[in-house]
Scaffold this active site. Structure first.
Site, short mmCIF file in Angstrom:
data_model
loop_
_atom_site.label_atom_id
_atom_site.label_comp_id
_atom_site.label_asym_id
_atom_site.label_seq_id
_atom_site.Cartn_x
_atom_site.Cartn_y
_atom_site.Cartn_z
N CYS A 6 0.99 -1.04 0.12
CA CYS A 6 0.26 0.37 -0.07
C CYS A 6 0.94 1.48 -0.12
O CYS A 6 0.60 2.41 -1.19
CB CYS A 6 -1.07 -0.18 1.12
SG CYS A 6 -2.83 -0.66 0.94
N ASP A 29 10.27 -6.07 -9.54
CA ASP A 29 10.57 -6.85 -7.70
C ASP A 29 11.88 -6.58 -7.41
O ASP A 29 13.21 -6.21 -8.36
CB ASP A 29 10.70 -8.49 -7.72
CG ASP A 29 10.28 -8.78 -6.36
OD1 ASP A 29 9.39 -9.84 -6.17
OD2 ASP A 29 11.75 -9.18 -5.27
N HIS A 45 -5.88 -3.48 -1.10
CA HIS A 45 -5.43 -3.84 -0.24
C HIS A 45 -6.40 -5.33 -0.28
O HIS A 45 -7.68 -5.54 0.26
CB HIS A 45 -5.06 -3.47 1.21
CG HIS A 45 -4.24 -4.40 1.88
ND1 HIS A 45 -3.09 -4.14 2.08
CD2 HIS A 45 -5.33 -5.47 2.91
CE1 HIS A 45 -3.11 -5.55 3.30
NE2 HIS A 45 -4.31 -5.81 3.81
N ASN A 85 2.21 -16.48 -4.60
CA ASN A 85 2.03 -17.58 -3.69
C ASN A 85 1.18 -16.97 -1.45
O ASN A 85 1.06 -15.33 -1.98
CB ASN A 85 3.45 -17.11 -2.04
CG ASN A 85 5.16 -17.42 -3.29
OD1 ASN A 85 4.62 -17.94 -3.83
ND2 ASN A 85 5.53 -16.28 -3.65
N HIS A 98 -0.20 -9.92 -4.68
CA HIS A 98 0.63 -9.99 -5.48
C HIS A 98 0.76 -11.20 -6.25
O HIS A 98 1.20 -11.94 -6.35
CB HIS A 98 1.90 -9.03 -4.75
CG HIS A 98 2.53 -9.87 -3.93
ND1 HIS A 98 2.06 -10.20 -2.87
CD2 HIS A 98 3.49 -11.07 -4.07
CE1 HIS A 98 3.10 -10.70 -1.95
NE2 HIS A 98 3.93 -11.66 -2.84
N HIS A 100 3.47 -12.34 -9.25
CA HIS A 100 5.12 -12.70 -9.99
C HIS A 100 4.82 -12.36 -11.53
O HIS A 100 4.36 -13.57 -11.80
CB HIS A 100 5.71 -13.14 -8.81
CG HIS A 100 5.81 -12.80 -7.49
ND1 HIS A 100 7.09 -12.69 -6.97
CD2 HIS A 100 5.27 -13.68 -6.55
CE1 HIS A 100 7.51 -12.73 -5.49
NE2 HIS A 100 5.99 -13.23 -5.51
P1 5GP Z 1 5.86 -13.29 -1.66
O1 5GP Z 1 7.37 -13.62 -1.15
O2 5GP Z 1 5.18 -12.12 -0.56
O3 5GP Z 1 5.48 -13.80 -2.62
O4 5GP Z 1 7.19 -11.98 -2.28
C1 5GP Z 1 6.76 -10.45 -1.72
C2 5GP Z 1 7.97 -10.16 -3.20
O5 5GP Z 1 7.92 -8.42 -2.91
C3 5GP Z 1 9.56 -10.83 -3.19
O6 5GP Z 1 9.82 -11.32 -4.37
C4 5GP Z 1 10.33 -9.20 -2.59
O7 5GP Z 1 11.63 -9.88 -3.06
C5 5GP Z 1 9.59 -8.01 -2.84
N1 5GP Z 1 9.95 -7.24 -2.48
C6 5GP Z 1 9.37 -7.20 -1.14
N2 5GP Z 1 9.77 -5.64 0.05
C7 5GP Z 1 9.92 -4.84 -1.93
C8 5GP Z 1 10.35 -3.64 -1.76
O8 5GP Z 1 10.40 -3.01 -1.24
N3 5GP Z 1 10.28 -3.06 -2.73
C9 5GP Z 1 10.36 -3.93 -3.66
N4 5GP Z 1 10.39 -3.82 -4.90
N5 5GP Z 1 10.15 -5.40 -3.81
C10 5GP Z 1 10.02 -6.03 -2.48
ZN ZN Z 2 -1.43 -3.22 0.98
#
Ligand code: 5GP
Ligand code: ZN
Length: 112
Positions: A6, A29, A45, A85, A98, A100
């Site tokens: 957010c 990412d 959200h 995920n 989110h 990917h």
């Molecule tokens: P999850 O593990 O929840 O599926 O994916 C979260 C993703 O967010 C991860 O791939 C991580 O690298 C990315 N991520 C975490 N913090 C940040 C950030 O501050 N900026 C960006 N651009 N990506 C982030």
């Molecule tokens: Zn949020």
């Protein structure tokens, strides 16, 4: 509510924007796991894909209409993978839905 994505959507935390429309925001990412690794998030959200319901389904559907445009912008002409995920077993680290988008090479056949 303290939510990293957010804050990114609001511009309070910087990100490398790839695409934005009324419903979603896409950005690179910070820790890429493929040559191209982009995240697409709803502006609303939603905690995870497990929280998708009739009330927020339109935003999710709009994301899926944006993904081909985002992929084209990223140069993913030979295919890509979409991953979301969910929860602890799914290794979800940010509790804002989110998707990917991973690509830019032939990806592993192993998904788990
Ligand atoms: P999850 O593990 O929840 O599926 O994916 C979260 C993703 O967010 C991860 O791939 C991580 O690298 C990315 N991520 C975490 N913090 C940040 C950030 O501050 N900026 C960006 N651009 N990506 C982030
Ligand atoms: Zn949020």
């Amino acid at each position: 509510m303290d939510c990293l994505f957010c804050a990114i959507i609001k511009g309070e935390i910087p990100s490398t924007k790839v695409y934005e429309d009324e419903y979603c925001y896409a950005f690179l990412d910070i820790n890429p796991q493929a040559p191209v690794h982009c995240l697409v998030v709803p502006k609303e959200h939603i905690a995870s894909a497990d929280a998708i319901s009739c009330d927020n389904a339109e935003a999710v559907a709009k994301i899926f209409t944006a993904i081909p445009k985002i992929a084209a912008k990223l140069g993913l002409t030979n295919g890509y993978r979409i991953v979301s995920n969910i929860g602890d077993d799914g290794c979800q680290s940010v509790k804002h839905l989110h998707f990917h988008i991973l690509g830019g090479k032939k990806l592993s056949e192993n998904m788990a």
